[in-house]
Design a protein around this motif. Sequence first.
Motif, short mmCIF file in Angstrom:
data_model
loop_
_atom_site.label_atom_id
_atom_site.label_comp_id
_atom_site.label_asym_id
_atom_site.label_seq_id
_atom_site.Cartn_x
_atom_site.Cartn_y
_atom_site.Cartn_z
N UNK A 4 0.26 -0.89 -0.36
CA UNK A 4 -0.21 -0.15 -0.04
C UNK A 4 0.70 0.98 0.01
N UNK A 5 0.88 1.93 -1.03
CA UNK A 5 1.58 3.63 -0.92
C UNK A 5 0.99 5.01 -0.61
N UNK A 6 0.90 5.39 0.44
CA UNK A 6 0.31 6.46 0.59
C UNK A 6 1.59 7.72 0.24
N UNK A 7 1.23 7.65 -1.24
CA UNK A 7 2.34 9.18 -1.89
C UNK A 7 2.55 10.26 -1.23
N UNK A 8 1.38 10.99 -0.72
CA UNK A 8 1.27 11.82 -0.12
C UNK A 8 2.06 12.09 1.22
N UNK A 9 2.25 10.55 1.81
CA UNK A 9 2.90 10.71 2.74
C UNK A 9 4.73 10.44 2.94
N UNK A 10 4.65 9.90 1.81
CA UNK A 10 5.81 8.92 1.49
C UNK A 10 6.43 7.93 2.26
N UNK A 363 1.07 14.36 10.42
CA UNK A 363 2.21 13.76 10.49
C UNK A 363 3.80 13.79 10.67
N UNK A 364 3.50 15.21 11.23
CA UNK A 364 5.03 14.75 12.64
C UNK A 364 4.48 13.75 13.16
N UNK A 365 3.47 13.21 13.51
CA UNK A 365 3.16 12.06 14.81
C UNK A 365 3.60 10.22 13.45
N UNK A 366 3.70 10.57 12.62
CA UNK A 366 4.08 9.34 12.06
C UNK A 366 5.46 8.79 12.18
N UNK A 367 5.90 10.27 12.49
CA UNK A 367 7.43 9.67 12.91
C UNK A 367 7.44 8.85 13.96
N UNK A 368 6.30 8.63 15.26
CA UNK A 368 6.67 7.76 15.97
C UNK A 368 6.22 6.61 15.30
N UNK A 369 6.93 5.31 15.48
CA UNK A 369 6.27 4.19 15.26
C UNK A 369 4.95 3.47 16.35
N UNK A 370 5.33 3.73 17.05
CA UNK A 370 3.93 3.62 18.30
C UNK A 370 2.92 4.23 17.88
N UNK A 371 3.18 5.22 18.04
CA UNK A 371 1.52 5.92 17.08
C UNK A 371 1.71 5.38 16.24
N UNK A 372 2.54 5.52 15.07
CA UNK A 372 1.72 4.94 14.04
C UNK A 372 0.51 3.91 14.13
#
Length: 423
Positions: A4-10, A363-372
């Motif tokens: 699953x590719x989410x291009x807007x988020x990389x 978007x910043x929360x995606x830096x956290x593997x736990x949050x994601x």
Amino acid sequence: MDKLEYTALGQTVYHCALPNGLNIYVDVRPEYTKQFVFFATHYGGMDLRFRDEDGSWLETPAGVAHFLEHKTFDMKDGNALQLMAANGTDPNAFTSFNMTGYYFDGVQGFEENLRTLLSFVSVPWFTQESVDKEQGIIAQEIRMYEDDPASEVFEGLKAAMYTRHSVRTRIAGTVESISHITADTLYQCHRTFYRPGNMVLCAAGNIDPQRVADIAREVLPDAPAAAAVVDHGQPEPAEVGERLTRRTMPVSIPLFALGFKGSPAAGKEGLRQRLVAELVCDVLFSPSAPLYNRLYEQGLLNGSFGSSYYAFPGCAWIMAEGESREPERVRDEVLKEAARLGTEGIDQVLWDRLKNAAYGSMVRHLNSMEDTCIELAEAHFNGEDYLSFPQVFQSIDRANGEALLREWCVEERTALSVIEPEE
């Protein structure tokens, strides 16, 4: 596995559903040295009544999901916490209203720790003696919550807003309710809710998605298992049960929780409603909001003020909480401002600024593997695609926020819970 590719988020997420019903999501991050794994069941504190395997309805005491979380770490030959810690990882767990999750992170021993996690969560081992001992431990935890004004003002708000839905139940239960929990109760609930079709496995880091799926196939049962069927009570009326509830505790300034009872959205609409409701919270209650600054300057609020959005199957609400010597006046001012914004409209510049800030925060929360991983699990249980939020944000405008204000932020849907100082 599906890519699953989410291009807007990389972002790239791999997904598959095993024949036994377990869904697996793997967020591959080649640049990370750490791994995070989250193994969750769609079972939480509000899931008290459910259908058993024979088709009959069963009711359990409040607090079983939380109690089961504590006891699931027990293994016949030891304790999973100690075993995984010795292997260089940091395991833990939590129970929410509708989910129980077990997780670990670390930089070594990934496959061994994954096998251990899947094994102890899926293979229960309880004795009545250990259950009796745990009752004393959890009773102390419950009393600690009951002595916490912040916890009690929140519980008071839920009980005021909801008259039928089981979300009004305390996640940990009460000292009295957990006294009725037995080893048989735990085995029964584990059998119903801890089956692959009612669970999800999420992982993130520099890991091979196929290895995660292969290990899950090796460890977990092969037999297909569907999701559990739960009854949360009769449909709720739109209006709250009580508009004002008070109690006293040893606090220096009155503590309040102000809630607006909403109309729950289902499936893919849930993410959209969440984004709109959180923006409405910002419009009313954030430090950028005119209302917040006015109430702060008048001395009605202090720096403890904050807001949240909650949504679970069959219920949803937004909440503001803090300290105030005049909580009823705060409520009245909020209702007045909500009515004005619903009629005159939200300032477009303010809306755009808050919307951009909210998007950046997600978007910043995606830096956290736990949050994601936790967000992916919650979204799966809700029938949503969490990482589609950029597209959802684009489709939201201030008219959506104004409509929610007109529907939710009205007197009959408003409840106020207050903790007052003892004399």
